[in-house]
Structures are given as structure tokens and as C-alpha cells.
Design a protein around this motif. Structure first.
Motif, PDB file in Angstrom:
ATOM      1  N   ALA A  56     -19.427  15.213  -1.226  1.00 45.54           N
ATOM      2  CA  ALA A  56     -18.365  15.475  -2.187  1.00 45.54           C
ATOM      3  C   ALA A  56     -17.427  14.281  -2.304  1.00 45.54           C
ATOM      4  O   ALA A  56     -16.959  13.946  -3.404  1.00 45.54           O
ATOM      5  N   THR A  57     -17.174  13.613  -1.185  1.00 42.87           N
ATOM      6  CA  THR A  57     -16.303  12.435  -1.184  1.00 42.87           C
ATOM      7  C   THR A  57     -16.942  11.307  -1.990  1.00 42.87           C
ATOM      8  O   THR A  57     -16.272  10.644  -2.793  1.00 42.87           O
ATOM      9  N   TYR A  58     -18.240  11.084  -1.768  1.00 43.33           N
ATOM     10  CA  TYR A  58     -18.944  10.053  -2.545  1.00 43.33           C
ATOM     11  C   TYR A  58     -18.806  10.315  -4.043  1.00 43.33           C
ATOM     12  O   TYR A  58     -18.430   9.432  -4.824  1.00 43.33           O
ATOM     13  N   ASN A  59     -19.139  11.548  -4.442  1.00 43.53           N
ATOM     14  CA  ASN A  59     -19.220  11.853  -5.864  1.00 43.53           C
ATOM     15  C   ASN A  59     -17.850  11.830  -6.542  1.00 43.53           C
ATOM     16  O   ASN A  59     -17.740  11.425  -7.704  1.00 43.53           O
ATOM     17  N   GLU A  60     -16.821  12.245  -5.820  1.00 44.99           N
ATOM     18  CA  GLU A  60     -15.477  12.179  -6.399  1.00 44.99           C
ATOM     19  C   GLU A  60     -15.103  10.728  -6.692  1.00 44.99           C
ATOM     20  O   GLU A  60     -14.573  10.409  -7.761  1.00 44.99           O
ATOM     21  N   GLY A  61     -15.377   9.845  -5.744  1.00 47.68           N
ATOM     22  CA  GLY A  61     -15.054   8.445  -5.950  1.00 47.68           C
ATOM     23  C   GLY A  61     -15.868   7.829  -7.072  1.00 47.68           C
ATOM     24  O   GLY A  61     -15.333   7.115  -7.935  1.00 47.68           O
ATOM     25  N   VAL A 106     -21.310  -0.288 -10.154  1.00 48.61           N
ATOM     26  CA  VAL A 106     -20.662   0.484  -9.102  1.00 48.61           C
ATOM     27  C   VAL A 106     -21.397   0.295  -7.776  1.00 48.61           C
ATOM     28  O   VAL A 106     -22.627   0.148  -7.736  1.00 48.61           O
ATOM     29  N   VAL A 107     -20.594   0.294  -6.699  1.00 52.93           N
ATOM     30  CA  VAL A 107     -21.110   0.164  -5.336  1.00 52.93           C
ATOM     31  C   VAL A 107     -20.466   1.246  -4.491  1.00 52.93           C
ATOM     32  O   VAL A 107     -19.266   1.524  -4.632  1.00 52.93           O
ATOM     33  N   LEU A 108     -21.245   1.858  -3.603  1.00 60.22           N
ATOM     34  CA  LEU A 108     -20.713   2.761  -2.590  1.00 60.22           C
ATOM     35  C   LEU A 108     -20.853   2.054  -1.252  1.00 60.22           C
ATOM     36  O   LEU A 108     -21.954   1.753  -0.806  1.00 60.22           O
ATOM     37  N   LEU A 109     -19.730   1.783  -0.601  1.00 63.83           N
ATOM     38  CA  LEU A 109     -19.732   1.010   0.639  1.00 63.83           C
ATOM     39  C   LEU A 109     -18.963   1.764   1.703  1.00 63.83           C
ATOM     40  O   LEU A 109     -17.757   1.990   1.569  1.00 63.83           O
ATOM     41  N   SER A 110     -19.644   2.156   2.780  1.00 60.35           N
ATOM     42  CA  SER A 110     -18.981   2.853   3.873  1.00 60.35           C
ATOM     43  C   SER A 110     -17.890   1.979   4.476  1.00 60.35           C
ATOM     44  O   SER A 110     -18.008   0.750   4.534  1.00 60.35           O
ATOM     45  N   ALA A 111     -16.834   2.615   4.960  1.00 62.56           N
ATOM     46  CA  ALA A 111     -15.688   1.877   5.475  1.00 62.56           C
ATOM     47  C   ALA A 111     -16.009   1.044   6.704  1.00 62.56           C
ATOM     48  O   ALA A 111     -15.244   0.133   7.049  1.00 62.56           O
ATOM     49  N   VAL A 131     -25.629  11.832 -12.166  1.00 62.03           N
ATOM     50  CA  VAL A 131     -24.584  12.705 -11.617  1.00 62.03           C
ATOM     51  C   VAL A 131     -24.456  12.549 -10.098  1.00 62.03           C
ATOM     52  O   VAL A 131     -24.238  13.525  -9.372  1.00 62.03           O
ATOM     53  N   GLY A 132     -24.654  11.351  -9.600  1.00 62.05           N
ATOM     54  CA  GLY A 132     -24.335  11.056  -8.211  1.00 62.05           C
ATOM     55  C   GLY A 132     -25.309  11.606  -7.182  1.00 62.05           C
ATOM     56  O   GLY A 132     -26.496  11.797  -7.444  1.00 62.05           O
ATOM     57  N   TYR A 133     -24.755  11.907  -5.998  1.00 61.84           N
ATOM     58  CA  TYR A 133     -25.539  12.292  -4.826  1.00 61.84           C
ATOM     59  C   TYR A 133     -25.729  13.807  -4.770  1.00 61.84           C
ATOM     60  O   TYR A 133     -24.837  14.568  -5.137  1.00 61.84           O
TER      61      TYR A 133
END
Length: 362
Positions: free
Chosen positions: A80-85, A94-99, A181-183
Motif C-alpha cells: 500500500a505504501t508503494y502504490n500510494e507513492g 518513476v523509480v521505487l527505491l527502498s530507504a 496500477v502498481g504492485y
């Protein structure tokens, strides 16, 4: 294809999901903001971390206007956190990068150059370097590009049945991400793999060769992946990802039945290779032997003909030796040397072809 930078800097939005990784956030965000050749913005989404992650994120946003922050009052989970961002991004890419991970220098410029030059490509990946404390120097000059029609890339991945993408290095076209639609929250541990597979049903796939695009941090919180129960979960979710793909995206796959069979066979092969390797290195304890037996059972459930395969016969012969109180055929050190050689061959094949997968036959 020879890499060339686009005429104007592309816009890239980087989503940084964070849970209890506030101590890693400054290095992660700095690796994004220091990217050359792109216009970048950062969205940190803190999932109600019990540490000081939210405070660190807000401080970073105060220091640079390119950084935004969302903080959950209640933990919502990583998908849910991934998709909201991702739903809130503004960039063309777009890139999804873990902290806890980082981007390599010029990683975004190298990836977006391929995307800008090839509008049919929906996703780009490359090489990710592992580190524990300080990241090693990165290779930054792209040697070449590889581009596969989505159907071809998907066929290769199904036959190897392994995820060739580490995740930190992926750059996607935002339009493609919105279309998919994301993950998928049905796959908490393999949602990224399903997303790559589904992307290949809609777009071409690209890889930047000869450079490092990102860094993956290895630490205590993610080392569980090397344990056999973790492998059992990983392979089970990999199988589930393939099933969802073939059940729900078959309209985009002209040869879905053959691809499903290849994927099932590949996952079964991976499970048996892992079980055989464990016995080659020594007689496992009771708990480990039980986990290995479950891997073999999984292989048979997924692809029943594996029961009469050479790998299955090798596994059963090694189990029989162990039950008679006899160790592996090779001394442990020689078995480890053999396995390192196999791992090196697997790595060379991945470096050359862009596709990962176990070495072995059913």
C-alpha cells in the motif's frame, strides 16, 4: 545499440518507502538528489515508523525543495505504501527505491537515455552492486543497450523462471506504471516480479549494459533470503506470480499455455537445484532436511514430470547416502569450489544475456 543522452534532461520521480530506516534515509536521498543529467524529485512515504524516520524525512525536505514527505498515522504495509507513492508522482519516469538502498552515480541518466530514445520500452534495468557499509565505486559509462520485444523477454524469463531484476535499478515509464496500477497486494514477496512480467505484456524491456545503476544494501534485516524456508516461500510466490499472469493477462500472450509450462518447469528446476546443492555440501540437520524435502515436494506439485528427472534422482541418491550415515561424494571444500564455479557461470550468463536462472536440467 550505442547509448546517447537525450537532448534535454528527463524528469524522474523517485518514491522512497521507509519503515524504521531513518538512519539510512540521508544517504539514500543524497544519492538521488546528486544524480546528473536529470530533473529529479523525491517523495518519501513513511509507513508509521516507530523510530525517528519521519523526523529525518521532514528535515531532508526542509533542506531541499525537491523532497516531499508523506507520513502514515497507522502502518499500512509495504505494498500500500508503494502504490500510494507511485500514484502521487509527477515525473515522466518513476523509480521505487527502498530507504536502505542507493542509486549509483549517473544511474538515472543512463537508464532514461534508453527510455527517451525508445518510446516502446516501458521498463529499464541493469546492474545492482551489493554493499554493507560504503558502496563501491560505480561503473558510469554505458557500453551498450539491449532491447527485447516484451514477448521475447517474457519467454526467456519463463524458461529460466528466475527474476533477473534486483529492483533498486528499475526505471519505468510513468505511463506504463499507471496502466498497470502498481504492485499487487496478493503477492507480498513477489509483487515486483509480477509487475515486471506484466510490463513485458504491454511494452518492450531494456537493459543498460556495462554500468551500475543502483546499490543494494545487505544487512541483518534482509539476510533471511539465503535460508531454505525463505527459498521455499520465494519459489512458491514466484509460481503464484506466473499463475496470476497467465490467468489474468492471457489475452496479451499469444502462446500462454506453452509459456506457463516452461515457467512451471523452470521453478521446479530451481527448487531441485537448491535441494541437491544443500546435500552436496554436507548432511543437513533434521530441520534443514525437512525444508529441503518441502522444496522437492513443491517441485513435483508444480511440474509432476520432475519426479523422474535427473535432478530428482540425484537428490534421492544423496538423501539415501545421508540416511546410511555416509557423507557427500565430494569433500565439502571441493563441493564449495564446484558451486562457486557454477555461480560464476550463472553470473556470466546473466551479465551476457540479462536473464538469470539456475544451471541444471530436468
Amino acid at each position: 545499440m550505442t547509448p546517447q543522452d537525450p537532448p534535454s534532461p528527463p524528469t524522474v520521480s523517485v518514491v522512497v518507502p521507509c519503515y524504521r530506516y531513518g538512519h539510512f534515509l540521508p544517504a539514500c536521498v543524497r544519492s538521488i538528489l546528486d544524480q546528473e543529467g536529470v530533473d529529479v524529485d523525491v517523495l518519501i512515504v513513511d509507513d508509521a515508523s516507530p523510530d525517528d524516520s519521519a523526523a529525518v524525512a521532514h528535515r531532508l525536505a526542509e533542506e531541499d525543495p525537491r523532497v516531499r514527505v508523506l507520513v502514515h498515522a497507522v502502518n499500512q504495509g509495504h505494498i500500500a505504501t508503494y502504490n500510494e507513492g507511485l500514484a502521487a508522482v509527477r515525473g515522466e519516469y518513476v523509480v521505487l527505491l527502498s530507504a536502505d538502498d542507493m542509486l549509483a552515480p549517473r544511474g538515472l541518466a543512463n537508464a532514461t537515455a534508453l527510455l527517451a530514445a525508445n518510446p516502446d520500452v516501458g521498463l529499464v534495468y541493469g546492474f545492482t552492486r551489493s554493499f554493507s557499509v560504503e558502496p563501491p565505486p560505480a561503473r558510469t559509462a554505458a557500453r551498450s543497450w539491449s532491447i527485447w520485444p516484451g514477448e521475447e523477454w517474457l519467454r526467456l524469463v519463463c524458461h529460466r523462471a528466475s527474476n533477473p531484476i534486483s529492483t533498486p535499478e528499475v526505471v519505468m515509464r510513468a505511463e506504463t506504471m499507471r496502466d498497470l496500477v502498481g504492485y499487487d497486494d496478493r503477492l507480498p514477496h513477489a509483487a515486483d516480479f509480477l509487475l515486471w512480467l506484466r510490463t513485458a505484456t504491454r511494452a518492450s524491456i531494456g537493459r543498460v549494459n556495462g554500468v551500475d545503476l543502483a546499490y543494494y544494501r545487505v544487512h541483518g534485516a534482509n539476510m533471511h533470503m539465503s535460508q531454505y524456508p525463505g527459498a521455499l516461500r520465494d519459489l512458491g510466490e514466484r509460481k503464484r506470480a506466473f499463475d496470476i499472469l497467465f490467468d489474468e493477462d492471457a489475452a496479451h500472450l499469444p502462446d500462454a499455455a506453452a509459456l506457463r509450462d516452461a515457467a512451471d518447469r523452470g521453478v521446479a528446476r530451481e527448487a531441485l537445484v537448491l535441494a541437491c546443492r544443500a546435500y552436496r555440501r554436507g548432511v543437513p540437520g533434521d530441520e534443514e532436511a525437512e525444508a529441503l524435502a518441502r522444496l522437492v515436494d513443491l517441485a513435483e506439485r508444480i511440474w509432476p514430470p520432475s519426479r523422474t528427472s535427473r535432478l530428482r534422482r540425484s537428490y534421492e541418491a544423496q538423501v539415501a547416502r545421508a540416511r546410511r550415515g555416509r557423507g557427500p561424494l565430494l569433500p565439502r571444500r571441493l563441493a564449495e569450489v564446484r558451486d562457486r564455479g557454477i555461480d560464476h557461470l550463472r553470473w556470466r550468463r546473466f551479465r551476457r544475456s540479462g536473464i538469470d536462472g539456475a544451471l541444471g536440467w530436468l
